[in-house]
Design a protein around this motif. Structure first.
Motif, PDB file in Angstrom:
ATOM      1  N   MET A 295      51.748   7.984   8.147  1.00 21.19           N
ATOM      2  CA  MET A 295      51.079   8.785   7.120  1.00 21.19           C
ATOM      3  C   MET A 295      49.686   9.204   7.577  1.00 21.19           C
ATOM      4  SD  MET A 295      52.090   7.322   3.353  1.00 21.19           S
ATOM      5  CE  MET A 295      51.875   5.581   3.673  1.00 21.19           C
ATOM      6  N   MET A 296      48.991   8.288   8.225  1.00 23.91           N
ATOM      7  CA  MET A 296      47.681   8.644   8.760  1.00 23.91           C
ATOM      8  C   MET A 296      47.832   9.751   9.803  1.00 23.91           C
ATOM      9  SD  MET A 296      44.667   6.252  10.366  1.00 23.91           S
ATOM     10  CE  MET A 296      43.934   5.876   8.773  1.00 23.91           C
ATOM     11  N   GLY A 297      48.871   9.645  10.631  1.00 24.36           N
ATOM     12  CA  GLY A 297      49.143  10.679  11.634  1.00 24.36           C
ATOM     13  C   GLY A 297      49.397  12.038  11.009  1.00 24.36           C
ATOM     14  N   THR A 298      50.051  12.056   9.848  1.00 26.05           N
ATOM     15  CA  THR A 298      50.310  13.318   9.141  1.00 26.05           C
ATOM     16  C   THR A 298      49.012  14.046   8.816  1.00 26.05           C
ATOM     17  OG1 THR A 298      52.338  12.458   8.137  1.00 26.05           O
ATOM     18  CG2 THR A 298      51.311  14.342   7.049  1.00 26.05           C
ATOM     19  N   PHE A 299      48.063  13.325   8.233  1.00 28.11           N
ATOM     20  CA  PHE A 299      46.823  13.966   7.799  1.00 28.11           C
ATOM     21  C   PHE A 299      45.877  14.244   8.969  1.00 28.11           C
ATOM     22  CE2 PHE A 299      48.497  11.849   4.007  1.00 28.11           C
ATOM     23  CZ  PHE A 299      48.565  12.954   3.170  1.00 28.11           C
ATOM     24  N   ILE A 300      45.947  13.426  10.014  1.00 25.99           N
ATOM     25  CA  ILE A 300      45.190  13.736  11.233  1.00 25.99           C
ATOM     26  C   ILE A 300      45.697  15.035  11.839  1.00 25.99           C
ATOM     27  CG2 ILE A 300      44.837  13.023  13.643  1.00 25.99           C
ATOM     28  CD1 ILE A 300      44.684  10.131  12.657  1.00 25.99           C
ATOM     29  N   PHE A 301      47.018  15.165  11.918  1.00 22.47           N
ATOM     30  CA  PHE A 301      47.663  16.362  12.470  1.00 22.47           C
ATOM     31  C   PHE A 301      47.260  17.610  11.681  1.00 22.47           C
ATOM     32  CE2 PHE A 301      51.171  19.374  12.850  1.00 22.47           C
ATOM     33  CZ  PHE A 301      51.448  19.368  14.216  1.00 22.47           C
ATOM     34  N   LEU A 302      47.362  17.528  10.358  1.00 19.34           N
ATOM     35  CA  LEU A 302      47.028  18.674   9.500  1.00 19.34           C
ATOM     36  C   LEU A 302      45.567  19.079   9.656  1.00 19.34           C
ATOM     37  CD1 LEU A 302      48.922  17.728   6.213  1.00 19.34           C
ATOM     38  CD2 LEU A 302      49.461  19.622   7.755  1.00 19.34           C
ATOM     39  N   ALA A 303      44.658  18.098   9.584  1.00 16.98           N
ATOM     40  CA  ALA A 303      43.227  18.398   9.665  1.00 16.98           C
ATOM     41  C   ALA A 303      42.854  18.968  11.029  1.00 16.98           C
ATOM     42  CB  ALA A 303      42.410  17.150   9.376  1.00 16.98           C
ATOM     43  N   TYR A 304      43.429  18.410  12.085  1.00 16.63           N
ATOM     44  CA  TYR A 304      43.108  18.856  13.446  1.00 16.63           C
ATOM     45  C   TYR A 304      43.498  20.312  13.660  1.00 16.63           C
ATOM     46  CZ  TYR A 304      43.295  19.167  18.553  1.00 16.63           C
ATOM     47  OH  TYR A 304      43.129  19.560  19.862  1.00 16.63           O
ATOM     48  N   TYR A 305      44.716  20.664  13.257  1.00 17.32           N
ATOM     49  CA  TYR A 305      45.179  22.029  13.516  1.00 17.32           C
ATOM     50  C   TYR A 305      44.612  23.043  12.527  1.00 17.32           C
ATOM     51  CZ  TYR A 305      48.137  20.521  17.293  1.00 17.32           C
ATOM     52  OH  TYR A 305      48.565  20.015  18.498  1.00 17.32           O
ATOM     53  N   VAL A 306      44.317  22.611  11.308  1.00 21.56           N
ATOM     54  CA  VAL A 306      43.633  23.510  10.368  1.00 21.56           C
ATOM     55  C   VAL A 306      42.220  23.819  10.860  1.00 21.56           C
ATOM     56  CG1 VAL A 306      42.600  23.646   8.054  1.00 21.56           C
ATOM     57  CG2 VAL A 306      44.973  22.934   8.318  1.00 21.56           C
ATOM     58  N   SER A 307      41.511  22.796  11.358  1.00 20.33           N
ATOM     59  CA  SER A 307      40.151  23.012  11.873  1.00 20.33           C
ATOM     60  C   SER A 307      40.173  23.917  13.101  1.00 20.33           C
ATOM     61  CB  SER A 307      39.480  21.680  12.200  1.00 20.33           C
ATOM     62  OG  SER A 307      40.143  21.014  13.258  1.00 20.33           O
ATOM     63  N   ARG A 308      41.178  23.756  13.954  1.00 19.32           N
ATOM     64  CA  ARG A 308      41.314  24.634  15.126  1.00 19.32           C
ATOM     65  C   ARG A 308      41.560  26.075  14.697  1.00 19.32           C
ATOM     66  NH1 ARG A 308      45.055  22.543  19.974  1.00 19.32           N
ATOM     67  NH2 ARG A 308      44.548  24.670  20.574  1.00 19.32           N
ATOM     68  N   LEU A 309      42.409  26.248  13.687  1.00 23.19           N
ATOM     69  CA  LEU A 309      42.691  27.588  13.170  1.00 23.19           C
ATOM     70  C   LEU A 309      41.433  28.229  12.595  1.00 23.19           C
ATOM     71  CD1 LEU A 309      44.728  29.828  12.390  1.00 23.19           C
ATOM     72  CD2 LEU A 309      45.133  28.564  10.262  1.00 23.19           C
TER      73      LEU A 309
ATOM     74  N   HIS B   6      37.745  15.296  13.644  1.00 23.17           N
ATOM     75  CA  HIS B   6      37.025  14.853  14.844  1.00 23.17           C
ATOM     76  C   HIS B   6      37.990  14.494  15.986  1.00 23.17           C
ATOM     77  CE1 HIS B   6      34.033  14.210  11.615  1.00 23.17           C
ATOM     78  NE2 HIS B   6      33.152  14.488  12.547  1.00 23.17           N
ATOM     79  N   TRP B   7      39.251  14.845  15.833  1.00 17.09           N
ATOM     80  CA  TRP B   7      40.258  14.431  16.801  1.00 17.09           C
ATOM     81  C   TRP B   7      39.999  15.011  18.192  1.00 17.09           C
ATOM     82  CZ3 TRP B   7      42.797  10.296  16.267  1.00 17.09           C
ATOM     83  CH2 TRP B   7      43.915  10.013  17.038  1.00 17.09           C
ATOM     84  N   GLY B   8      39.382  16.189  18.240  1.00 12.93           N
ATOM     85  CA  GLY B   8      39.057  16.802  19.526  1.00 12.93           C
ATOM     86  C   GLY B   8      38.142  15.924  20.361  1.00 12.93           C
ATOM     87  N   ILE B   9      37.235  15.205  19.702  1.00 11.36           N
ATOM     88  CA  ILE B   9      36.326  14.290  20.414  1.00 11.36           C
ATOM     89  C   ILE B   9      37.123  13.162  21.052  1.00 11.36           C
ATOM     90  CG2 ILE B   9      34.416  12.667  20.135  1.00 11.36           C
ATOM     91  CD1 ILE B   9      33.456  14.420  17.777  1.00 11.36           C
ATOM     92  N   PHE B  10      38.065  12.596  20.278  1.00 10.92           N
ATOM     93  CA  PHE B  10      38.888  11.500  20.802  1.00 10.92           C
ATOM     94  C   PHE B  10      39.785  11.977  21.942  1.00 10.92           C
ATOM     95  CE2 PHE B  10      38.049  10.207  16.352  1.00 10.92           C
ATOM     96  CZ  PHE B  10      37.405   9.006  16.614  1.00 10.92           C
ATOM     97  N   MET B  11      40.283  13.203  21.826  1.00  9.01           N
ATOM     98  CA  MET B  11      41.109  13.767  22.897  1.00  9.01           C
ATOM     99  C   MET B  11      40.283  13.949  24.168  1.00  9.01           C
ATOM    100  SD  MET B  11      44.233  14.130  21.891  1.00  9.01           S
ATOM    101  CE  MET B  11      44.899  15.329  23.038  1.00  9.01           C
TER     102      MET B  11
END
Length: 232
Positions: A204-218, A130-135
């Motif tokens: 560590m939270m940033g790691t998984f946010i980063f992974l989920a955000y870019y995987v979902s974009r892909l 859901h990071w796109g919403i926060f962005m």
């Protein structure tokens, strides 16, 4: 911004802060940990009440790869939160002590350990999806230009740096051992500086946010390409 949206965001922020607080059990003690856990339980219920429309539309519409990923993560997160709450109530010596639950303590401790660390990782992945919403909210609040080249370059680089550091912390703090229940006890460093502990967990939270955000974009990009091929 609508009051309901503000309330949702506030609850999400409080749940994230509550999770951080709970992960630092060794700093705050048993009673504070239990009361914070009870607060998380209430926030979790409120979160689902405010998002009841999501539940109503659960089996409607098209199941794309990104939507399937979101559903799978949400289901696992729900199970992890449920495991945390049930085991927390069983282990309670303060908030739920009036229930006089005494059996299954060994199982409850193991469940609480595994569910807590899985819950931390899954909540970070959930935020990432859901990071796109926060962005989008940040762009409106700070009036960022969508086409800013500097921001488009700096933010991913900064995020990647946090993600790499967070990944090293994930293995250094041995979270995988707790998640896979390779031990029945968690090593707690009572003398560790509080800011360092929370900076590591934030990374560590940033790691998984980063992974989920870019995987979902892909996944959305690949899904869009498949749709374009079908149309053509």
């Amino acid at each position: 911004m609508k009051p309901k949206v503000i309330c949702k965001i506030a609850i999400d922020i409080l749940m994230t802060l509550g999770l951080f607080f709970l992960m630092g059990y060794q700093f705050w003690g048993d009673a504070a940990h239990e009361w914070a856990g009870a607060g998380m339980f209430l926030l979790f219920i409120l979160h689902h009440i405010l998002n009841r429309q999501w539940h109503q539309n659960l089996f409607r519409g098209r199941f794309t790869s990104s939507r399937i990923l979101l559903l799978a993560l949400d289901l696992l997160l729900f199970l992890a939160m449920l495991g945390m709450m049930v085991s927390g109530i069983m282990l309670s010596n303060h908030v739920f002590d009036f229930l006089h639950l005494h059996g299954g303590m060994s199982f409850a401790r193991i469940l609480h350990m595994a569910a807590s660390y899985w819950g931390f990782v899954l909540m970070a992945l959930h935020l990432g999806l859901h990071w796109g919403i926060f962005m989008g909210l940040a762009r409106k609040a700070f009036k960022w230009r969508r086409s800013s080249r500097v921001r488009k370059i700096l933010l991913p680089v900064f995020g990647a740096g946090i993600a790499i550091y967070g990944l090293t912390v994930f293995f250094r703090r041995d979270l995988l051992t707790y998640m896979l229940v390779r031990t029945q006890f968690v090593f707690l460093d009572f003398g560790e500086p509080v800011p360092l502990f929370y900076l590591d967990y934030l990374a560590m939270m940033g790691t998984f946010i980063f992974l989920a955000y870019y995987v979902s974009r892909l996944l959305r990009t690949l899904s869009g390409k498949r749709d374009n091929k079908k149309k053509s």
